[in-house]
Design a protein around this motif. Structure first.
Motif, PDB file in Angstrom:
ATOM      1  N   GLN A   1     -25.747  18.731  12.919  1.00  0.00           N
ATOM      2  CA  GLN A   1     -25.608  19.073  14.328  1.00  0.00           C
ATOM      3  C   GLN A   1     -25.345  17.799  15.125  1.00  0.00           C
ATOM      4  O   GLN A   1     -26.097  16.838  15.055  1.00  0.00           O
ATOM      5  CB  GLN A   1     -26.874  19.750  14.840  1.00  0.00           C
ATOM      6  CG  GLN A   1     -26.821  20.160  16.299  1.00  0.00           C
ATOM      7  CD  GLN A   1     -28.093  20.832  16.758  1.00  0.00           C
ATOM      8  OE1 GLN A   1     -29.021  21.000  15.969  1.00  0.00           O
ATOM      9  NE2 GLN A   1     -28.151  21.196  18.018  1.00  0.00           N
ATOM     10  N   VAL A   2     -24.277  17.805  15.888  1.00  0.00           N
ATOM     11  CA  VAL A   2     -23.901  16.635  16.668  1.00  0.00           C
ATOM     12  C   VAL A   2     -24.572  16.690  18.031  1.00  0.00           C
ATOM     13  O   VAL A   2     -24.554  17.727  18.704  1.00  0.00           O
ATOM     14  CB  VAL A   2     -22.380  16.564  16.849  1.00  0.00           C
ATOM     15  CG1 VAL A   2     -22.003  15.409  17.771  1.00  0.00           C
ATOM     16  CG2 VAL A   2     -21.692  16.408  15.493  1.00  0.00           C
ATOM     17  N   GLN A   3     -25.164  15.577  18.409  1.00  0.00           N
ATOM     18  CA  GLN A   3     -25.734  15.439  19.747  1.00  0.00           C
ATOM     19  C   GLN A   3     -25.291  14.119  20.345  1.00  0.00           C
ATOM     20  O   GLN A   3     -25.267  13.089  19.656  1.00  0.00           O
ATOM     21  CB  GLN A   3     -27.254  15.527  19.710  1.00  0.00           C
ATOM     22  CG  GLN A   3     -27.792  16.922  19.436  1.00  0.00           C
ATOM     23  CD  GLN A   3     -29.287  17.022  19.653  1.00  0.00           C
ATOM     24  OE1 GLN A   3     -30.015  16.080  19.372  1.00  0.00           O
ATOM     25  NE2 GLN A   3     -29.725  18.161  20.152  1.00  0.00           N
ATOM     26  N   LEU A   4     -24.965  14.153  21.619  1.00  0.00           N
ATOM     27  CA  LEU A   4     -24.566  12.961  22.361  1.00  0.00           C
ATOM     28  C   LEU A   4     -25.453  12.866  23.602  1.00  0.00           C
ATOM     29  O   LEU A   4     -25.581  13.848  24.339  1.00  0.00           O
ATOM     30  CB  LEU A   4     -23.100  13.051  22.778  1.00  0.00           C
ATOM     31  CG  LEU A   4     -22.079  13.251  21.654  1.00  0.00           C
ATOM     32  CD1 LEU A   4     -20.690  13.496  22.233  1.00  0.00           C
ATOM     33  CD2 LEU A   4     -22.064  12.052  20.725  1.00  0.00           C
ATOM     34  N   VAL A   5     -26.036  11.706  23.815  1.00  0.00           N
ATOM     35  CA  VAL A   5     -26.928  11.517  24.954  1.00  0.00           C
ATOM     36  C   VAL A   5     -26.514  10.264  25.706  1.00  0.00           C
ATOM     37  O   VAL A   5     -26.618   9.145  25.174  1.00  0.00           O
ATOM     38  CB  VAL A   5     -28.399  11.408  24.506  1.00  0.00           C
ATOM     39  CG1 VAL A   5     -29.286  11.205  25.728  1.00  0.00           C
ATOM     40  CG2 VAL A   5     -28.817  12.639  23.729  1.00  0.00           C
ATOM     41  N   GLU A   6     -26.071  10.446  26.957  1.00  0.00           N
ATOM     42  CA  GLU A   6     -25.675   9.320  27.796  1.00  0.00           C
ATOM     43  C   GLU A   6     -26.883   8.742  28.532  1.00  0.00           C
ATOM     44  O   GLU A   6     -27.850   9.455  28.829  1.00  0.00           O
ATOM     45  CB  GLU A   6     -24.621   9.731  28.834  1.00  0.00           C
ATOM     46  CG  GLU A   6     -23.348  10.299  28.294  1.00  0.00           C
ATOM     47  CD  GLU A   6     -23.358  11.821  28.229  1.00  0.00           C
ATOM     48  OE1 GLU A   6     -22.276  12.423  28.224  1.00  0.00           O
ATOM     49  OE2 GLU A   6     -24.471  12.393  28.211  1.00  0.00           O
ATOM     50  N   SER A   7     -26.780   7.467  28.844  1.00  0.00           N
ATOM     51  CA  SER A   7     -27.791   6.791  29.649  1.00  0.00           C
ATOM     52  C   SER A   7     -27.159   5.576  30.302  1.00  0.00           C
ATOM     53  O   SER A   7     -26.034   5.191  29.963  1.00  0.00           O
ATOM     54  CB  SER A   7     -28.985   6.365  28.787  1.00  0.00           C
ATOM     55  OG  SER A   7     -28.572   5.463  27.775  1.00  0.00           O
ATOM     56  N   GLY A   8     -27.892   4.991  31.246  1.00  0.00           N
ATOM     57  CA  GLY A   8     -27.438   3.747  31.854  1.00  0.00           C
ATOM     58  C   GLY A   8     -26.850   3.883  33.239  1.00  0.00           C
ATOM     59  O   GLY A   8     -26.525   2.878  33.877  1.00  0.00           O
ATOM     60  N   GLY A   9     -26.705   5.107  33.715  1.00  0.00           N
ATOM     61  CA  GLY A   9     -26.181   5.271  35.060  1.00  0.00           C
ATOM     62  C   GLY A   9     -27.179   4.813  36.106  1.00  0.00           C
ATOM     63  O   GLY A   9     -28.328   4.492  35.799  1.00  0.00           O
ATOM     64  N   THR A  23     -25.674   7.643  22.938  1.00  0.00           N
ATOM     65  CA  THR A  23     -26.303   7.605  21.627  1.00  0.00           C
ATOM     66  C   THR A  23     -25.948   8.867  20.863  1.00  0.00           C
ATOM     67  O   THR A  23     -26.148   9.979  21.364  1.00  0.00           O
ATOM     68  CB  THR A  23     -27.821   7.468  21.756  1.00  0.00           C
ATOM     69  OG1 THR A  23     -28.106   6.256  22.465  1.00  0.00           O
ATOM     70  CG2 THR A  23     -28.478   7.405  20.387  1.00  0.00           C
ATOM     71  N   ALA A  24     -25.422   8.684  19.672  1.00  0.00           N
ATOM     72  CA  ALA A  24     -24.934   9.814  18.890  1.00  0.00           C
ATOM     73  C   ALA A  24     -25.840  10.100  17.704  1.00  0.00           C
ATOM     74  O   ALA A  24     -26.385   9.179  17.083  1.00  0.00           O
ATOM     75  CB  ALA A  24     -23.515   9.535  18.399  1.00  0.00           C
ATOM     76  N   SER A  25     -25.964  11.358  17.380  1.00  0.00           N
ATOM     77  CA  SER A  25     -26.583  11.795  16.140  1.00  0.00           C
ATOM     78  C   SER A  25     -25.689  12.875  15.543  1.00  0.00           C
ATOM     79  O   SER A  25     -25.006  13.610  16.260  1.00  0.00           O
ATOM     80  CB  SER A  25     -28.004  12.308  16.363  1.00  0.00           C
ATOM     81  OG  SER A  25     -28.001  13.375  17.289  1.00  0.00           O
ATOM     82  N   GLY A  26     -25.681  12.918  14.219  1.00  0.00           N
ATOM     83  CA  GLY A  26     -24.834  13.903  13.546  1.00  0.00           C
ATOM     84  C   GLY A  26     -23.408  13.455  13.342  1.00  0.00           C
ATOM     85  O   GLY A  26     -22.601  14.205  12.777  1.00  0.00           O
ATOM     86  N   LEU A  27     -23.066  12.258  13.800  1.00  0.00           N
ATOM     87  CA  LEU A  27     -21.756  11.675  13.535  1.00  0.00           C
ATOM     88  C   LEU A  27     -21.907  10.165  13.499  1.00  0.00           C
ATOM     89  O   LEU A  27     -22.862   9.613  14.045  1.00  0.00           O
ATOM     90  CB  LEU A  27     -20.708  12.104  14.568  1.00  0.00           C
ATOM     91  CG  LEU A  27     -20.897  11.728  16.036  1.00  0.00           C
ATOM     92  CD1 LEU A  27     -20.484  10.278  16.322  1.00  0.00           C
ATOM     93  CD2 LEU A  27     -20.061  12.651  16.919  1.00  0.00           C
ATOM     94  N   ASN A  28     -20.940   9.514  12.870  1.00  0.00           N
ATOM     95  CA  ASN A  28     -20.940   8.063  12.773  1.00  0.00           C
ATOM     96  C   ASN A  28     -19.952   7.515  13.796  1.00  0.00           C
ATOM     97  O   ASN A  28     -18.743   7.788  13.716  1.00  0.00           O
ATOM     98  CB  ASN A  28     -20.522   7.648  11.349  1.00  0.00           C
ATOM     99  CG  ASN A  28     -20.634   6.158  11.109  1.00  0.00           C
ATOM    100  OD1 ASN A  28     -20.437   5.359  12.016  1.00  0.00           O
ATOM    101  ND2 ASN A  28     -20.949   5.784   9.884  1.00  0.00           N
ATOM    102  N   ARG A  98     -14.951  14.803  18.869  1.00  0.00           N
ATOM    103  CA  ARG A  98     -14.533  15.924  18.021  1.00  0.00           C
ATOM    104  C   ARG A  98     -14.407  15.389  16.614  1.00  0.00           C
ATOM    105  O   ARG A  98     -14.565  14.192  16.377  1.00  0.00           O
ATOM    106  CB  ARG A  98     -13.218  16.519  18.505  1.00  0.00           C
ATOM    107  CG  ARG A  98     -12.060  15.523  18.525  1.00  0.00           C
ATOM    108  CD  ARG A  98     -10.849  16.134  19.194  1.00  0.00           C
ATOM    109  NE  ARG A  98      -9.738  15.176  19.266  1.00  0.00           N
ATOM    110  CZ  ARG A  98      -8.612  15.410  19.908  1.00  0.00           C
ATOM    111  NH1 ARG A  98      -8.432  16.567  20.547  1.00  0.00           N
ATOM    112  NH2 ARG A  98      -7.659  14.506  19.931  1.00  0.00           N
ATOM    113  N   ASN A  99     -14.142  16.241  15.678  1.00  0.00           N
ATOM    114  CA  ASN A  99     -14.105  15.848  14.273  1.00  0.00           C
ATOM    115  C   ASN A  99     -12.767  15.205  13.940  1.00  0.00           C
ATOM    116  O   ASN A  99     -11.920  15.789  13.268  1.00  0.00           O
ATOM    117  CB  ASN A  99     -14.383  17.053  13.388  1.00  0.00           C
ATOM    118  CG  ASN A  99     -15.784  17.603  13.585  1.00  0.00           C
ATOM    119  OD1 ASN A  99     -16.733  16.840  13.699  1.00  0.00           O
ATOM    120  ND2 ASN A  99     -15.887  18.915  13.671  1.00  0.00           N
TER     121      ASN A  99
END
Length: 125
Positions: A1-9, A23-28, A98-99
């Protein structure tokens, strides 16, 4: 499962800098094409920059001299360094994936199945 979490704004004054992270999980992040978008309320979401798995980076022409996209392999994170911020940079910034090994600057938004929730950047004096 791919998750993307933005921060720093955040809230900054004109001319200042911010570094956004995704920060990504589920993908490199080193093997996936990744994109930064931004959106102002009432306007279309627009591409800011993208980076392919091979490190080739592309920018919206009007932003190329101030923004830098990159990746941190140790943290599996995409970043966007924004310098010389202007009030017109105020927006919610999103990362998307995307993949695909290669990124794309002008493909339709629906071609990206993975999005973060966004991080607000406000530039005002």
């Amino acid at each position: 499962q791919v998750q993307l979490v933005e921060s720093g704004g955040g809230l900054v004054q004109p001319g200042e800098s911010l570094r956004l992270s995704c920060t990504a999980s589920g993908l490199n992040v080193m093997r996936t094409g990744l994109q930064w978008f931004r959106q102002v309320p009432g306007q279309e979401r627009q591409i800011v920059a993208c980076v392919s798995g091979d490190g080739n980076a592309f920018y919206r022409p009007s932003l190329e001299d101030r923004f830098t996209i990159g990746r941190d392999e140790s943290k599996n994170t995409l970043f966007l360094q924004m310098n010389g911020l202007k009030p017109e940079d105020t927006a919610v910034y999103y990362c998307a994936a995307r993949n695909s090994f290669y990124c794309a600057m002008y493909d339709p938004l629906y071609s990206y199945p993975y999005w973060g929730n966004g991080t607000q950047v406000t530039v005002t004096s």
